[in-house]
Design a protein around this motif. Structure first.
Motif, PDB file in Angstrom:
ATOM      1  N   THR A  30       0.830  -1.213   0.000  1.00  0.00           N
ATOM      2  CA  THR A  30       0.000   0.000   0.000  1.00  0.00           C
ATOM      3  C   THR A  30       0.860   1.257   0.000  1.00  0.00           C
ATOM      4  N   GLN A  31       1.854   1.273   0.882  1.00  0.00           N
ATOM      5  CA  GLN A  31       2.706   2.459   0.967  1.00  0.00           C
ATOM      6  C   GLN A  31       3.466   2.693  -0.339  1.00  0.00           C
ATOM      7  N   ILE A  32       3.936   1.626  -0.943  1.00  0.00           N
ATOM      8  CA  ILE A  32       4.672   1.776  -2.209  1.00  0.00           C
ATOM      9  C   ILE A  32       3.746   2.252  -3.311  1.00  0.00           C
ATOM     10  N   GLU A  33       2.519   1.692  -3.387  1.00  0.00           N
ATOM     11  CA  GLU A  33       1.582   2.110  -4.431  1.00  0.00           C
ATOM     12  C   GLU A  33       1.157   3.568  -4.239  1.00  0.00           C
ATOM     13  N   VAL A  34       0.909   3.966  -2.975  1.00  0.00           N
ATOM     14  CA  VAL A  34       0.542   5.364  -2.717  1.00  0.00           C
ATOM     15  C   VAL A  34       1.682   6.298  -3.120  1.00  0.00           C
ATOM     16  N   ALA A  35       2.896   5.903  -2.778  1.00  0.00           N
ATOM     17  CA  ALA A  35       4.050   6.736  -3.156  1.00  0.00           C
ATOM     18  C   ALA A  35       4.179   6.820  -4.669  1.00  0.00           C
ATOM     19  N   GLU A  36       3.868   5.745  -5.367  1.00  0.00           N
ATOM     20  CA  GLU A  36       3.987   5.745  -6.831  1.00  0.00           C
ATOM     21  C   GLU A  36       2.914   6.624  -7.460  1.00  0.00           C
ATOM     22  N   VAL A  37       1.711   6.585  -6.896  1.00  0.00           N
ATOM     23  CA  VAL A  37       0.611   7.363  -7.481  1.00  0.00           C
ATOM     24  C   VAL A  37       0.756   8.852  -7.166  1.00  0.00           C
ATOM     25  N   THR A  38       1.087   9.146  -5.916  1.00  0.00           N
ATOM     26  CA  THR A  38       1.152  10.556  -5.490  1.00  0.00           C
ATOM     27  C   THR A  38       2.516  11.186  -5.696  1.00  0.00           C
ATOM     28  N   SER A  39       3.470  10.412  -6.080  1.00  0.00           N
ATOM     29  CA  SER A  39       4.857  10.901  -6.256  1.00  0.00           C
ATOM     30  C   SER A  39       5.436  11.455  -4.968  1.00  0.00           C
ATOM     31  N   VAL A  40       4.818  11.070  -3.822  1.00  0.00           N
ATOM     32  CA  VAL A  40       5.340  11.464  -2.517  1.00  0.00           C
ATOM     33  C   VAL A  40       6.091  10.257  -1.945  1.00  0.00           C
ATOM     34  N   PRO A  41       7.366  10.391  -1.670  1.00  0.00           N
ATOM     35  CA  PRO A  41       8.134   9.241  -1.168  1.00  0.00           C
ATOM     36  C   PRO A  41       7.546   8.711   0.139  1.00  0.00           C
ATOM     37  N   ALA A  42       7.562   7.398   0.272  1.00  0.00           N
ATOM     38  CA  ALA A  42       7.086   6.782   1.508  1.00  0.00           C
ATOM     39  C   ALA A  42       8.076   7.040   2.627  1.00  0.00           C
ATOM     40  N   GLU A  43       7.537   7.065   3.817  1.00  0.00           N
ATOM     41  CA  GLU A  43       8.391   7.295   4.976  1.00  0.00           C
ATOM     42  C   GLU A  43       9.257   6.053   5.225  1.00  0.00           C
ATOM     43  N   PRO A  44      10.586   6.240   5.228  1.00  0.00           N
ATOM     44  CA  PRO A  44      11.469   5.077   5.464  1.00  0.00           C
ATOM     45  C   PRO A  44      11.191   4.404   6.805  1.00  0.00           C
TER      46      PRO A  44
END
Length: 472
Positions: free
Chosen positions: A266-280
């Motif tokens: 989920t976090q990776i897909e959200v980051a891919e769609v929103t172009s906002v990097p996921a929190e490490p």
């Protein structure tokens, strides 16, 4: 294959036993045949001896009369007995009533045989009787007394006995064959049924014949085959339990693995769609959680695969382990827990040394401390001591505790309390299962009890490495 080999081995033993039964039956048949022959021979011999004794007695009486020159003519023989007195030239000197007065009863060659053998069977027509006769020759100086007694009754008696014995032997033989056949069939039938059932289970083919209880059918006789069937049913029950446990384990493991994987996805897909990097940090938390779960599963798999009584984890050789050192390591790992964790020494703490794997025992204490810290209100105590040849430690918390009815259930794999269903605050339900398995493989026990005034006490007892006196 073990399920198939056991009844197969027993089946071959049963086959060997039935062959021994067949050999025993054959031996009985041969013994009966030999006994029949011996009985007929003995009967015939005894009757002939009695006949010869009577003929010889008559001949000796007549010879005595010849010797004293007082032989009457005709010679008194009685009954159907025929007597002749013959001189050295073959001339008939005296006879009994009904005997030939001119011609000897036997020609010279046969007379010589009778003199040599003392008794012989001869055709009855020569002596004027119907059946065969028994002839005896008795010497009276230079004269010979021939006595012939009919032997038809002897032959008839032997024939009747022989026919009766052979008829009874034939009937008995048929009965023995039928009995042996039924015994062999009755012995092999339940074993063959068990063998077919075990073969079907081992080959994964058609279902074996089963009773209403879902197991192999039990023979009616309470014998070795019955005990074999009971053993096989016990084995089937254990196999079913193992299969059910494996299916549940796989299903629970898959369910537990899906949660961190789904979070990562989920976090990776959200980051891919929103172009906002996921929190490490979030990603790392899920990875760590997934890593812990995989490590726990691997550890359980290794312990399940290890032989009973062996040491778990990395399978290191057993070595002396100080329980105080193990507790210090576990307490050190809990430095950042939500409540303080303290070690409390009890009498015998210095001598609490066991034989085992230090890392594995540290894992036990760490799991117990983590569980206690998760539910404690103010503090957690880890007590160490030794008594009665065992090292012991207690992890005590002042939390809500666990109802007595659930204290055994929480040691099952993937079991969590109702208030720990949140996977963010609770574990995967493997901590206590791993702890009990490690303690069991060290020859110890682990149990839960109530704390005073409230809370929970987890007590671990493990045999000391060297027996000695400990303070109470």
């Amino acid at each position: 294959m073990s399920l198939l080999r056991l009844p197969m081995r027993f089946w071959w033993r049963a086959r060997l036993s039935t062959r021994l039964v067949a050999l025993a039956t054959a031996a009985v048949v041969v013994a009966l045949a030999v006994s029949t022959v011996v009985l007929v021979v003995v009967l015939k011999s005894s009757l002939e001896r009695a006949l010869d004794a009577a003929a010889r007695q008559t001949g000796e009486d007549v010879a005595a009369l010849v010797t004293t020159d007082s032989l009457p003519n005709p010679i008194p023989a009685g009954g159907t007995t025929v007597v002749q007195v013959i001189d050295a030239n073959g001339a008939v000197l005296a006879v009994s009533s009904g005997a030939d007065r001119l011609v000897p009863m036997l020609p010279k060659d046969e007379l010589a045989l009778v003199k040599r053998d003392q008794e012989r069977y001869e055709p009855g027509y020569r002596f004027g009787v119907k059946d065969v006769v028994r002839v005896v020759a008795v010497s009276a100086g230079d004269k010979t007394v021939l006595v012939a007694i009919p032997a038809g009754e002897v032959h008839e008696s032997v024939r009747v006995v022989r026919v009766g014995l052979l008829s009874g032997y034939a009937v008995l033989l048929v009965l023995l064959v039928v009995l042996a056949w039924r015994m062999v069939g009755a012995a092999l039938s339940p074993v063959e049924a068990l063998r077919r059932g075990a073969e079907a289970i081992a080959s994964g083919g058609a279902s074996p014949p089963r009773s209403d209880s879902g197991r192999l059918p039990l023979p009616r006789a309470q014998d070795e085959i019955y005990r074999l069937a009971v053993t096989l049913n016990t084995m089937l029950g254990r196999l079913d339990a193992v299969r059910a446990r494996q299916r549940a384990f796989v299903a629970d493991a898959a369910h537990e693995l899906r949660s961190p994987l789904a979070s990562l996805r989920t976090q990776i897909e959200v980051a891919e769609v929103t172009s906002v990097p996921a929190e490490p940090a979030d990603l790392l938390a899920d990875v760590e959680r997934l890593t812990r779960l995989v490590d726990d599963l691997l550890l359980l798999a290794r312990m399940d695969d290890a032989p009973a009584g062996g040491h778990p984890a990395a399978r290191r050789p057993a070595e002396p382990v100080e329980m105080a050192v193990v507790v210090d390591a576990a307490v050190g790992r809990s430095a950042g827990a939500r409540v303080p964790v303290e070690r409390v020494d009890r009498p015998g703490a210095a001598s609490a040394v066991v034989e085992g794997d230090e890392d594995a025992l540290t894992r036990v204490v760490t799991n117990l401390v983590e569980n206690a810290a998760r539910y404690a209100e103010t503090r957690v105590e880890v007590r160490v001591g030794a008594a009665d040849g065992r090292a012991w430690l207690q992890v005590v918390d002042d939390g809500p505790g666990i109802p007595a009815a659930d204290r055994e259930r929480v040691f099952a794999r993937f079991t969590r309390r109702d208030d720990a269903r949140d996977r963010d605050s609770g574990g995967a339900g493997l901590g206590l299962a791993i702890a009990r398995e490690i303690v069991r493989r060290h020859g110890g026990t682990i149990a839960l009890s109530d704390a005073s005034p409230h809370g929970l006490v987890a007590t671990v007892r493990i045999p000391l490495s060297l027996p000695g006196e400990s303070d109470e």
